[in-house]
Write a protein that holds these residues in place. Structure first.
Motif, PDB file in Angstrom:
ATOM      1  N   GLY A  33     -26.387  20.170 -47.670  1.00  0.00           N
ATOM      2  CA  GLY A  33     -27.775  21.827 -48.272  1.00  0.00           C
ATOM      3  C   GLY A  33     -26.068  22.594 -48.612  1.00  0.00           C
ATOM      4  O   GLY A  33     -26.607  23.328 -50.284  1.00  0.00           O
ATOM      5  N   GLU A  54     -15.259  23.099 -46.147  1.00  0.00           N
ATOM      6  CA  GLU A  54     -15.928  22.323 -44.922  1.00  0.00           C
ATOM      7  C   GLU A  54     -14.533  22.346 -43.876  1.00  0.00           C
ATOM      8  O   GLU A  54     -13.518  22.165 -44.003  1.00  0.00           O
ATOM      9  CB  GLU A  54     -16.283  21.736 -45.644  1.00  0.00           C
ATOM     10  N   ARG A  55     -15.747  22.004 -42.494  1.00  0.00           N
ATOM     11  CA  ARG A  55     -14.632  22.552 -41.180  1.00  0.00           C
ATOM     12  C   ARG A  55     -13.711  21.148 -41.134  1.00  0.00           C
ATOM     13  O   ARG A  55     -13.191  20.734 -41.272  1.00  0.00           O
ATOM     14  CB  ARG A  55     -15.541  22.494 -40.205  1.00  0.00           C
ATOM     15  N   ASN A  63     -24.245  11.380 -44.269  1.00  0.00           N
ATOM     16  CA  ASN A  63     -24.465  11.770 -42.668  1.00  0.00           C
ATOM     17  C   ASN A  63     -25.529  10.258 -42.609  1.00  0.00           C
ATOM     18  O   ASN A  63     -25.715   9.977 -41.626  1.00  0.00           O
ATOM     19  CB  ASN A  63     -25.017  13.566 -41.938  1.00  0.00           C
ATOM     20  N   CYS A  64     -27.068  10.243 -43.173  1.00  0.00           N
ATOM     21  CA  CYS A  64     -27.867   9.584 -42.696  1.00  0.00           C
ATOM     22  C   CYS A  64     -27.275   7.527 -43.289  1.00  0.00           C
ATOM     23  O   CYS A  64     -28.144   7.115 -42.586  1.00  0.00           O
ATOM     24  CB  CYS A  64     -28.663   9.542 -44.110  1.00  0.00           C
ATOM     25  N   VAL A 102     -14.819  28.371 -41.473  1.00  0.00           N
ATOM     26  CA  VAL A 102     -15.218  29.823 -41.215  1.00  0.00           C
ATOM     27  C   VAL A 102     -14.934  30.375 -39.646  1.00  0.00           C
ATOM     28  O   VAL A 102     -16.110  29.546 -38.820  1.00  0.00           O
ATOM     29  CB  VAL A 102     -15.985  29.897 -42.311  1.00  0.00           C
ATOM     30  N   SER A 133     -24.354  27.015 -44.623  1.00  0.00           N
ATOM     31  CA  SER A 133     -25.199  25.818 -45.022  1.00  0.00           C
ATOM     32  C   SER A 133     -24.540  24.776 -43.082  1.00  0.00           C
ATOM     33  O   SER A 133     -23.925  24.014 -43.737  1.00  0.00           O
ATOM     34  CB  SER A 133     -24.990  24.815 -45.709  1.00  0.00           C
ATOM     35  N   ASP A 298     -30.494  22.507 -41.731  1.00  0.00           N
ATOM     36  CA  ASP A 298     -30.280  22.215 -40.333  1.00  0.00           C
ATOM     37  C   ASP A 298     -29.990  23.147 -39.332  1.00  0.00           C
ATOM     38  O   ASP A 298     -30.646  23.741 -37.830  1.00  0.00           O
ATOM     39  CB  ASP A 298     -29.550  21.442 -39.397  1.00  0.00           C
ATOM     40  N   LEU A 315     -33.958  17.047 -41.705  1.00  0.00           N
ATOM     41  CA  LEU A 315     -33.655  16.747 -42.006  1.00  0.00           C
ATOM     42  C   LEU A 315     -33.435  16.691 -43.257  1.00  0.00           C
ATOM     43  O   LEU A 315     -33.275  17.799 -44.566  1.00  0.00           O
ATOM     44  CB  LEU A 315     -35.634  16.547 -42.987  1.00  0.00           C
ATOM     45  N   ALA A 316     -32.807  16.127 -44.037  1.00  0.00           N
ATOM     46  CA  ALA A 316     -31.804  15.986 -44.848  1.00  0.00           C
ATOM     47  C   ALA A 316     -32.469  16.683 -46.167  1.00  0.00           C
ATOM     48  O   ALA A 316     -32.226  16.999 -47.577  1.00  0.00           O
ATOM     49  CB  ALA A 316     -31.232  14.422 -45.338  1.00  0.00           C
TER      50      ALA A 316
HETATM   51  C1  LIG Z   1     -26.497   9.903 -37.602  1.00  0.00           C
HETATM   52  C2  LIG Z   1     -27.527  11.012 -38.508  1.00  0.00           C
HETATM   53  C3  LIG Z   1     -28.236  10.407 -39.913  1.00  0.00           C
HETATM   54  C4  LIG Z   1     -29.401  10.971 -40.394  1.00  0.00           C
HETATM   55  N1  LIG Z   1     -30.147  10.531 -40.378  1.00  0.00           N
HETATM   56  C5  LIG Z   1     -31.204  11.234 -41.711  1.00  0.00           C
HETATM   57  C6  LIG Z   1     -32.523  10.622 -42.695  1.00  0.00           C
HETATM   58  O1  LIG Z   1     -32.951   8.689 -42.571  1.00  0.00           O
HETATM   59  N2  LIG Z   1     -33.220  11.340 -43.007  1.00  0.00           N
HETATM   60  C7  LIG Z   1     -33.091  12.552 -42.625  1.00  0.00           C
HETATM   61  O2  LIG Z   1     -34.135  13.409 -43.601  1.00  0.00           O
HETATM   62  N3  LIG Z   1     -31.764  12.821 -42.611  1.00  0.00           N
HETATM   63  C8  LIG Z   1     -31.577  12.638 -41.353  1.00  0.00           C
HETATM   64  N4  LIG Z   1     -29.943  13.095 -40.949  1.00  0.00           N
HETATM   65  C9  LIG Z   1     -30.312  14.726 -40.452  1.00  0.00           C
HETATM   66  C10 LIG Z   1     -29.784  14.896 -42.304  1.00  0.00           C
HETATM   67  O3  LIG Z   1     -27.759  14.427 -42.478  1.00  0.00           O
HETATM   68  C11 LIG Z   1     -29.152  16.778 -42.321  1.00  0.00           C
HETATM   69  O4  LIG Z   1     -30.805  17.770 -41.966  1.00  0.00           O
HETATM   70  C12 LIG Z   1     -28.686  17.435 -43.170  1.00  0.00           C
HETATM   71  O5  LIG Z   1     -27.455  16.688 -43.387  1.00  0.00           O
HETATM   72  C13 LIG Z   1     -28.637  18.701 -43.276  1.00  0.00           C
HETATM   73  O6  LIG Z   1     -27.800  18.858 -43.831  1.00  0.00           O
HETATM   74  P1  LIG Z   1     -26.779  20.633 -43.314  1.00  0.00           P
HETATM   75  O7  LIG Z   1     -25.950  20.900 -45.255  1.00  0.00           O
HETATM   76  O8  LIG Z   1     -28.035  21.582 -43.400  1.00  0.00           O
HETATM   77  O9  LIG Z   1     -26.209  20.564 -42.998  1.00  0.00           O
HETATM   78  P2  LIG Z   1     -25.333  19.071 -42.652  1.00  0.00           P
HETATM   79  O10 LIG Z   1     -25.154  18.242 -43.831  1.00  0.00           O
HETATM   80  O11 LIG Z   1     -24.658  18.703 -40.984  1.00  0.00           O
HETATM   81  O12 LIG Z   1     -23.668  19.904 -43.202  1.00  0.00           O
HETATM   82  C14 LIG Z   1     -22.962  21.011 -42.285  1.00  0.00           C
HETATM   83  C15 LIG Z   1     -21.488  20.648 -42.494  1.00  0.00           C
HETATM   84  O13 LIG Z   1     -21.058  22.332 -42.172  1.00  0.00           O
HETATM   85  C16 LIG Z   1     -19.439  22.189 -41.303  1.00  0.00           C
HETATM   86  N5  LIG Z   1     -19.666  23.544 -40.980  1.00  0.00           N
HETATM   87  C17 LIG Z   1     -20.261  23.608 -40.040  1.00  0.00           C
HETATM   88  N6  LIG Z   1     -19.721  24.803 -39.389  1.00  0.00           N
HETATM   89  C18 LIG Z   1     -18.467  25.524 -39.882  1.00  0.00           C
HETATM   90  C19 LIG Z   1     -18.039  27.185 -40.296  1.00  0.00           C
HETATM   91  N7  LIG Z   1     -17.840  27.317 -39.649  1.00  0.00           N
HETATM   92  N8  LIG Z   1     -16.953  26.090 -41.080  1.00  0.00           N
HETATM   93  C20 LIG Z   1     -17.249  25.941 -42.080  1.00  0.00           C
HETATM   94  N9  LIG Z   1     -17.396  24.614 -42.181  1.00  0.00           N
HETATM   95  C21 LIG Z   1     -18.957  24.407 -41.124  1.00  0.00           C
HETATM   96  C22 LIG Z   1     -19.920  20.881 -40.860  1.00  0.00           C
HETATM   97  O14 LIG Z   1     -17.876  20.604 -40.702  1.00  0.00           O
HETATM   98  C23 LIG Z   1     -20.950  20.085 -41.844  1.00  0.00           C
HETATM   99  O15 LIG Z   1     -19.993  19.250 -42.718  1.00  0.00           O
HETATM  100  C24 LIG Z   1     -29.377  12.414 -40.622  1.00  0.00           C
HETATM  101  C25 LIG Z   1     -28.006  12.757 -39.502  1.00  0.00           C
HETATM  102  C26 LIG Z   1     -27.136  12.698 -38.979  1.00  0.00           C
HETATM  103  C27 LIG Z   1     -25.829  12.975 -38.334  1.00  0.00           C
END
Ligand SMILES: Cc1cc2nc3c(=O)[nH]c(=O)nc-3n(C[C@H](O)[C@H](O)[C@H](O)COP(=O)(O)OP(=O)(O)OC[C@H]3O[C@@H](n4cnc5c(N)ncnc54)[C@H](O)[C@@H]3O)c2cc1C
Length: 574
Positions: A33, A54-55, A63-64, A102, A133, A298, A315-316
């Motif tokens: 996101g 990014e932490r 990650n998928c 953060v 995000s 998420d 979901l991604a």
């Molecule tokens: C193993 C795995 C397989 C997956 N497979 C699928 C799939 O096949 N299809 C699908 O649709 N989805 C899949 N997903 C889910 C998908 O990856 C997530 O829905 C998506 O990445 C969410 O995006 P996001 O930006 O919300 O969070 P993320 O992509 O998780 O990114 C969040 C980031 O924020 C960082 N962060 C958190 N707190 C802080 C802070 N305080 N300061 C700085 N940085 C911070 C974290 O380190 C992390 O890197 C999978 C997830 C995993 C773990």
């Protein structure tokens, strides 16, 4: 900045004099996101000062793909890393700082405070707009010994698990049979590890209904992965896990995949509103309760497509979409609100399972009226070599035909059907109008009547009253009430297995063999087609007749699911 004469643009720009100063945007979390938001915003606004914090040690990682890295399908870790801070700076002039967490948001001063994860540096950064995000955190239940359990969320987690795998463990237990748990189980099993999956619910893959999910459990069993459902883990021991009922499962390696919870900690600390499910509460523009702070992915509660209520969907696709929408909002475009269907897909050995919208369990729990249809079509023309059967399920509103959800399990063609059905839901196409979709056809790809069209025909028959269906769970009460169960398959099919208490009269001799009504018949065949023809004939002959939805195959799967016996289905057609 995008030029727009839209009156809404002025509203979006409130509080920031963009003509004179570039907008300062800070993004927390640099993966799905967060990075979608940052790169999209750059395309909309060359002057914006965009900082991504990014932490972890990586940004923009896949990650998928992590389970496939553990399994060696993706051989190089670098292949998971889609971008680096340097590449993002070169192309997008983003200031990307990894290893930077953060830890606080001062909403009054529009400032975030951060620490480096090595603990050596701290700092603050001012923002005009903040985008959160932070994703989700794996649930770590308070089970004794859970400390040694591996989880799979970040590249670092995958490195640790891959390193364990290189130590050639002979056995592994995966706790949790969700999408990631099953992907991990398959990938460990492919490394010659004997894997057991243990799941507290009575089925694998919660988004599917039991009679669909049991097909996936059977595939796991067929590939040597033991599936233990309805079992709670009481303790993680040095040797594996001990279940609440005293059973011990061997696991030199134990992986936990028992779910995630939205990482709303920062938002909570900052006093932002949190939704009923513990995720950050956002409006239709993904603004939090502070209009200068957006949240996506998420960590946030989404608007459910079917019910409209806040829901958690991790979901991604959704995270990426929301990130883009937020960038549009900041960039002065009018974004469309995002609602989420929860369309998801997983590969489990040779099988694909996918779902969109609500399942039957959820509709029933919510007391929402629905009709369920099951079919077992071939993924392409039967006469063309390689046709594979699939199990397909459609749920729709009996009053207006609105599609409420769909599920599919099969070896080929599942992704296409679920994507068409998800598109139909999004486009407001009713269940019977699936019959009208003009879908691409040539024998290697589909049938002239695609499985999705066939669902439309079936829905038409149900809604018009042309065919009355009975579902597998309505069967026993009808038989107890004196209905006769008629199997209209061939004698050979009947001899190979039938529903207890059924009489066999093959459809092709039905006219000769049954007297005229009155009488009450529940009719079934292998998948429902011949049953439909026989039911129509029985009506003509004066019977009250109903066709068993999905035929013997659906009944068999439902029966195996109810008995917790997926092994029964190994080797059976879907
Ligand atoms: C193993 C795995 C397989 C997956 N497979 C699928 C799939 O096949 N299809 C699908 O649709 N989805 C899949 N997903 C889910 C998908 O990856 C997530 O829905 C998506 O990445 C969410 O995006 P996001 O930006 O919300 O969070 P993320 O992509 O998780 O990114 C969040 C980031 O924020 C960082 N962060 C958190 N707190 C802080 C802070 N305080 N300061 C700085 N940085 C911070 C974290 O380190 C992390 O890197 C999978 C997830 C995993 C773990």
């Amino acid at each position: 900045m995008v030029r727009s004469s839209s009156p809404e643009r002025a509203e979006h720009s409130e509080g920031v004099d963009r003509a004179s100063e570039p907008i300062r945007v800070v993004v927390v979390g640099g993966v799905a996101g967060g990075m979608s938001a940052a790169t999209r915003l750059r395309r909309l606004d060359e002057r914006a000062v965009i900082t991504v914090l990014e932490r972890s040690g990586h940004v923009s990682y896949a990650n998928c793909g992590l389970p496939y890295f553990v399994g060696g399908v993706i051989e190089e870790e670098d292949d998971l890393l889609l971008q680096t801070p340097a590449s993002l700076h070169a192309r997008f002039r983003l200031d990307v700082r990894v290893g930077t967490e953060v830890v606080g948001i001062d909403t009054g001063h529009h400032e975030v405070s951060f620490v480096s994860t090595t603990g050596r540096a701290t700092g603050t950064l001012r923002y005009d707009k903040l985008i959160l995000s932070p994703g989700a955190v794996p649930v770590r239940p308070p089970i004794p010994g859970f400390g040694r359990v591996r989880v799979l969320r970040t590249v670092e987690d995958a490195e640790a698990l891959a390193s364990d795998v290189r130590g050639t463990p002979r056995t592994a237990v995966v706790i949790g049979a969700g999408f990631i748990g099953l992907e991990t189980a398959e990938n460990l099993s492919r490394q010659d590890i004997v894997v057991t999956v243990v799941e507290a619910m009575d089925q694998v893959l919660a988004p599917l209904d039991p009679e669909m999910a049991v097909l996936v459990a059977a595939e796991l069993e067929a590939n040597g992965v033991e599936v233990v459902t309805g079992a709670a883990v009481a303790e993680v021991t040095d040797a594996g896990v001990r279940l609440a009922d005293g059973r011990e499962l061997d696991g030199e390696l134990v992986v936990g995949s028992v779910g995630i919870r939205p990482d709303a900690r920062l938002a909570e600390l900052a006093g932002l509103a949190i939704g009923p499910h513990g995720g950050i509460s956002v409006d239709e523009r993904n603004r939090t309760s502070d209009p200068d702070i957006y949240a996506v992915g998420d960590a946030v509660e989404k608007q459910d497509w079917v019910g409209g209520a806040p829901t958690l969907i991790a979901l991604a696709n959704v995270a990426n979409r929301q990130g883009r929408r937020v960038a549009d909002d900041i960039g002065g475009l009018m974004p469309r609100p995002t609602r989420s269907l929860g369309t998801a897909i997983v590969k489990v050995f040779g099988l694909t399972a996918a779902a969109t919208g609500w399942n039957e369990k959820r509709l029933r729990e919510a007391g929402r009226p629905y009709r369920a249809l099951h079919s077992h079509p071939l993924h392409h023309a039967g006469y063309y070599p390689g046709a594979e059967p699939m199990a397909l399920k459609l749920l729709f509103d009996p009053d207006d035909g609105a599609i409420l959800g769909a599920q599919a399990v099969g070896r080929a063609g599942v992704d296409k059907r679920i994507d068409v059905l998800a598109t139909a839901i999004e486009g407001g196409v009713s269940a019977e109008r699936l019959a009208d979709l003009e879908l691409a056809y040539a024998p290697p790809f589909s049938s002239a009547k695609d499985p999705v069209n066939m669902l439309g025909y079936m829905a038409e028959n149900v809604r018009s009253g042309a065919c009355e269906l009975v579902s597998y769970d309505e069967l026993d009460p009808l038989i107890s009430a004196g209905w006769t169960l008629l199997d209209v398959r061939t004698e050979k099919e009947y001899a190979n297995g039938a529903i207890p208490g059924a009489r066999n009269v093959p459809v092709d001799v039905l006219r000769e063999k049954i007297r005229t009504g009155p009488g009450r018949l529940v009719i079934y065949c292998e998948v429902g087609h011949r049953g439909h023809t026989a039911t129509a004939l029985a009506h003509e002959l004066g019977f009250e007749a109903r066709n068993l939805d999905g035929g013997y195959r659906t009944w068999l799967a439902a029966d195996a699911a109810a008995a917790g016996a997926p092994r029964r289905l190994v080797g059976m057609p879907l």
